[in-house]
Design a protein around this motif. Sequence first.
Motif, PDB file in Angstrom:
ATOM      1  N   GLY A  61      35.252  37.352  30.859  1.00 15.83           N
ATOM      2  CA  GLY A  61      36.647  37.535  30.483  1.00 15.83           C
ATOM      3  C   GLY A  61      36.992  38.944  30.059  1.00 15.83           C
ATOM      4  N   LEU A  62      36.151  39.915  30.440  1.00 17.64           N
ATOM      5  CA  LEU A  62      36.371  41.299  30.037  1.00 17.64           C
ATOM      6  C   LEU A  62      37.187  42.088  31.051  1.00 17.64           C
ATOM      7  CD1 LEU A  62      32.835  42.044  28.580  1.00 17.64           C
ATOM      8  CD2 LEU A  62      34.922  41.468  27.332  1.00 17.64           C
ATOM      9  N   THR A  63      37.197  41.645  32.298  1.00 15.06           N
ATOM     10  CA  THR A  63      38.080  42.222  33.312  1.00 15.06           C
ATOM     11  C   THR A  63      38.819  41.071  33.995  1.00 15.06           C
ATOM     12  OG1 THR A  63      36.247  42.233  34.903  1.00 15.06           O
ATOM     13  CG2 THR A  63      36.711  44.300  33.762  1.00 15.06           C
ATOM     14  N   PRO A  64      40.049  41.300  34.430  1.00 16.33           N
ATOM     15  CA  PRO A  64      40.857  40.189  34.947  1.00 16.33           C
ATOM     16  C   PRO A  64      40.436  39.688  36.321  1.00 16.33           C
ATOM     17  CG  PRO A  64      42.058  42.258  35.106  1.00 16.33           C
ATOM     18  CD  PRO A  64      40.812  42.552  34.337  1.00 16.33           C
ATOM     19  N   ASN A  65      39.870  40.573  37.152  1.00 15.39           N
ATOM     20  CA  ASN A  65      39.484  40.178  38.502  1.00 15.39           C
ATOM     21  C   ASN A  65      38.501  41.192  39.067  1.00 15.39           C
ATOM     22  OD1 ASN A  65      41.068  42.412  39.743  1.00 15.39           O
ATOM     23  ND2 ASN A  65      42.806  41.213  38.975  1.00 15.39           N
ATOM     24  N   LEU A  66      38.047  40.948  40.281  1.00 15.87           N
ATOM     25  CA  LEU A  66      37.034  41.811  40.896  1.00 15.87           C
ATOM     26  C   LEU A  66      37.591  43.124  41.434  1.00 15.87           C
ATOM     27  CD1 LEU A  66      34.850  39.164  42.771  1.00 15.87           C
ATOM     28  CD2 LEU A  66      34.202  40.540  40.782  1.00 15.87           C
ATOM     29  N   GLU A  67      38.898  43.291  41.353  1.00 15.12           N
ATOM     30  CA  GLU A  67      39.512  44.531  41.821  1.00 15.12           C
ATOM     31  C   GLU A  67      39.764  45.523  40.686  1.00 15.12           C
ATOM     32  OE1 GLU A  67      40.336  45.127  45.220  1.00 15.12           O
ATOM     33  OE2 GLU A  67      39.005  43.390  45.358  1.00 15.12           O
ATOM     34  N   ALA A  68      39.647  45.054  39.448  1.00 10.92           N
ATOM     35  CA  ALA A  68      40.073  45.868  38.307  1.00 10.92           C
ATOM     36  C   ALA A  68      39.263  47.153  38.159  1.00 10.92           C
ATOM     37  CB  ALA A  68      39.982  45.040  37.030  1.00 10.92           C
ATOM     38  N   TYR A  69      38.004  47.131  38.586  1.00  6.22           N
ATOM     39  CA  TYR A  69      37.145  48.301  38.406  1.00  6.22           C
ATOM     40  C   TYR A  69      37.573  49.500  39.236  1.00  6.22           C
ATOM     41  CZ  TYR A  69      34.901  47.732  42.984  1.00  6.22           C
ATOM     42  OH  TYR A  69      34.662  47.678  44.335  1.00  6.22           O
ATOM     43  N   LYS A  70      38.350  49.266  40.283  1.00  6.95           N
ATOM     44  CA  LYS A  70      38.645  50.347  41.227  1.00  6.95           C
ATOM     45  C   LYS A  70      39.394  51.502  40.573  1.00  6.95           C
ATOM     46  CE  LYS A  70      38.529  47.458  45.390  1.00  6.95           C
ATOM     47  NZ  LYS A  70      39.277  46.951  46.569  1.00  6.95           N
ATOM     48  N   SER A  71      40.296  51.192  39.654  1.00  3.56           N
ATOM     49  CA  SER A  71      41.027  52.264  38.989  1.00  3.56           C
ATOM     50  C   SER A  71      40.084  53.141  38.176  1.00  3.56           C
ATOM     51  CB  SER A  71      42.124  51.693  38.089  1.00  3.56           C
ATOM     52  OG  SER A  71      41.573  50.919  37.051  1.00  3.56           O
ATOM     53  N   GLN A  72      39.054  52.525  37.555  1.00  9.08           N
ATOM     54  CA  GLN A  72      38.083  53.302  36.788  1.00  9.08           C
ATOM     55  C   GLN A  72      37.246  54.188  37.706  1.00  9.08           C
ATOM     56  OE1 GLN A  72      37.758  53.653  33.464  1.00  9.08           O
ATOM     57  NE2 GLN A  72      36.296  55.250  34.003  1.00  9.08           N
ATOM     58  N   TYR A  73      36.848  53.679  38.856  1.00  5.11           N
ATOM     59  CA  TYR A  73      36.101  54.491  39.814  1.00  5.11           C
ATOM     60  C   TYR A  73      36.928  55.687  40.272  1.00  5.11           C
ATOM     61  CZ  TYR A  73      32.071  51.392  40.565  1.00  5.11           C
ATOM     62  OH  TYR A  73      30.910  50.681  40.419  1.00  5.11           O
ATOM     63  N   TYR A  74      38.195  55.424  40.578  1.00  6.94           N
ATOM     64  CA  TYR A  74      39.050  56.508  41.043  1.00  6.94           C
ATOM     65  C   TYR A  74      39.195  57.573  39.960  1.00  6.94           C
ATOM     66  CZ  TYR A  74      42.839  59.118  43.112  1.00  6.94           C
ATOM     67  OH  TYR A  74      43.592  60.143  43.630  1.00  6.94           O
ATOM     68  N   THR A  75      39.472  57.137  38.747  1.00  6.31           N
ATOM     69  CA  THR A  75      39.653  58.072  37.638  1.00  6.31           C
ATOM     70  C   THR A  75      38.395  58.894  37.407  1.00  6.31           C
ATOM     71  OG1 THR A  75      41.217  56.577  36.584  1.00  6.31           O
ATOM     72  CG2 THR A  75      40.246  58.268  35.202  1.00  6.31           C
ATOM     73  N   TYR A  76      37.238  58.237  37.461  1.00  5.04           N
ATOM     74  CA  TYR A  76      35.983  58.944  37.205  1.00  5.04           C
ATOM     75  C   TYR A  76      35.702  59.989  38.278  1.00  5.04           C
ATOM     76  CZ  TYR A  76      31.361  59.719  35.293  1.00  5.04           C
ATOM     77  OH  TYR A  76      30.268  60.298  34.705  1.00  5.04           O
ATOM     78  N   MET A  77      35.860  59.611  39.530  1.00  5.30           N
ATOM     79  CA  MET A  77      35.607  60.552  40.618  1.00  5.30           C
ATOM     80  C   MET A  77      36.611  61.706  40.589  1.00  5.30           C
ATOM     81  SD  MET A  77      32.878  59.563  42.160  1.00  5.30           S
ATOM     82  CE  MET A  77      32.929  60.526  43.688  1.00  5.30           C
ATOM     83  N   MET A  78      37.861  61.414  40.282  1.00  5.85           N
ATOM     84  CA  MET A  78      38.870  62.460  40.186  1.00  5.85           C
ATOM     85  C   MET A  78      38.509  63.450  39.077  1.00  5.85           C
ATOM     86  SD  MET A  78      42.976  62.082  39.422  1.00  5.85           S
ATOM     87  CE  MET A  78      42.717  61.590  37.709  1.00  5.85           C
ATOM     88  N   ASN A  79      38.053  62.923  37.956  1.00 11.82           N
ATOM     89  CA  ASN A  79      37.695  63.787  36.841  1.00 11.82           C
ATOM     90  C   ASN A  79      36.467  64.626  37.169  1.00 11.82           C
ATOM     91  OD1 ASN A  79      37.809  64.876  34.243  1.00 11.82           O
ATOM     92  ND2 ASN A  79      36.534  63.256  33.382  1.00 11.82           N
TER      93      ASN A  79
END
Length: 663
Positions: free
Chosen positions: A484-502
């Motif tokens: 119950g820590l992430t809403p679905n299996l797609e939620a991580y993608k924003s974190q991946y994008y942010t990390y790679m961008m940074n």
Amino acid sequence: MSLTTAAAFSAAAAQTAADGFKYTDEQFADIQMLRYRVEGFEKLTLKEKTFIYYLQEAALQGRDILFDQNGRYNLRIRRLLEKVYTDYKGDRASADWQGFVTYLKRFWFSSGPHHHYGCEKFEPGFSEQWLRNALVDINYEEATCVPRTACGKSWEELLPVIFDPAVMPMRVNQKDGDDLVLTSAANYYAPGITQAEAERFYTQRKPADDPQPIMMGMNSRLVRNEFGDLAERVWRVGGLYGTALERIVDNLEKARPFACTPEQQTVIDRLVEYYRTGDLRTFDNYSIHWLKDTESLVDFCNGFTESYGDPLGMKASWESIVNFKDLAATGRTEKLSANAQWFEDNSPVDPRFKKSECKGISAKVITAAILAGDLYPSTAIGINLPNSDWVRREYGSKSVTIGNLTDAYNKAAHGNGMDKEFVIDEATRKLIADLHECLGHGSGKLLPGTDPDTLKAYGSTIEEARADLFGLYYVADAKLVELGLTPNLEAYKSQYYTYMMNGLLTQLVRIKPGNNIEEAHMRNRAIIARWAYEHGKADRVVELVKKNKKTFVRINDYAALRTLFGKLLAEVQRIKSEGDYEAARALVENYGVKVDPTLHKEILARYEKLHLSPYKGFINPVYTAVRDAAGNITDVRLDYTEPYDQQMLRYSRNYNTLPDVNE
């Protein structure tokens, strides 16, 4: 690159959150000052408030230690600059004065004349002659040289440290091939001691096959004795920094009767014993008791903790944080720590490097009450301690995510234009600090016989990369949805994008043109992003694309990117577990250091148009004890209005614990 403009300051200063709290404050150079709210303090009991009051006093008493650790002239320079700031009667509208004020604020922020993150010496925006004239006008005399006839204008020797770019150019030099000790201004080694000498000194003193090795050298300065031999000046009561540590101990003892539990009183007793003796076995004993105390609502760290400021990654800077548990938010971290063994067992690393039993891993979300030492004004948003490998192996670790600081960062950044400028597609963000601190730093093990210090100057970067990769790998796992820590299996993608961008783009705004990446956390992020980019290039997993002549990150295959993160995690854990120095060196030097000058120029130009500051720091709240006629504390009040300069000057008056020169 200076981002100080009247328009930028006005826009930032006007921001007030919907809750009515003003999170943003002044800007200068590349820094914006923020404020944090100590939500829930008013609901604490008088005993808990009193405990926090004395602990925050203990925290602030250590301020001078960090200034001296960062450079042997820093206390003298700070006091000189502050005297000019308060006593100068000349033109306070002149360009020299304005440049002087900015320099002093930066000096306060960095606890010295070197950038708090990049470690390079910053350039004064005022002339040497102007400062000379100002010192003569106010008849400045150093406290260590009174009367002046005893030593002349002793401040003359400080001027090259301020103005000459060739004198102490780097606080921490990490350039491969340099003598890292001789070329670093940090005051952990006496002048003239070489890197080879320092490494030999500690290598010869480490006992072979010690299953519970102390963190040798952690709490001392390496010096030459009267015979020219190397020796340690230990930081303890009665030793180096003794006057500051006496004041810290005094406030810890005042806090002790108000501790949350008897176990926490034992923690304070062991910490006081360690400060008095300087014994590192006692420090390990204190760490174990601190780990076991998981029930106390109020908690604190106070001591010589992180080794990022030492070019050899051994000696620890002084820091403190006082906090209390955010009970409502702690649920998510407790879920992670309760499942620590599952994450360890399912990690993509070699089974030889996994822990067969994850012991004592605890995690919580906290509300920071005060920041001090190397956690102030710039601070972390998560902490995982202790740093001793054997203590972690046998007793576990304690992890915290600092909720009110994260909240302050988010509210201060709302609508600042970064997403619009650098995000090619819409994305939502979620921090992975919990995974990084709670599980990442607590995962894996060293192989028997591996020296924890064998990675030397690369150790901090490798450790941060290991924790980040652990978080990146698992933030995409279905286990987090199950918990119950992430809403679905797609939620991580924003974190991946942010990390790679940074890692590929936006963290470059923190680096001056022509400079390399020096700071361990920035190197870690560059390694991960660049390694994944390069190793996924053939399959176009991640691309750097142009849109309107601007560079953006595009992720084409998120699942493949997770696989790459897993492969790199396995390699980084191998490097750490086996103590493979050459592999660590190759990874850091190949992916974590160099900067593409063309891309760097573009990113800086785009960022400058946003009128933002790449670095943030916090102004502490002010705690005032209300006392009755007998001197007993009847309440503790909080105030959030103290200006940055007044806070720094007050700290210099009230927490003036060390002499100018500490030998």
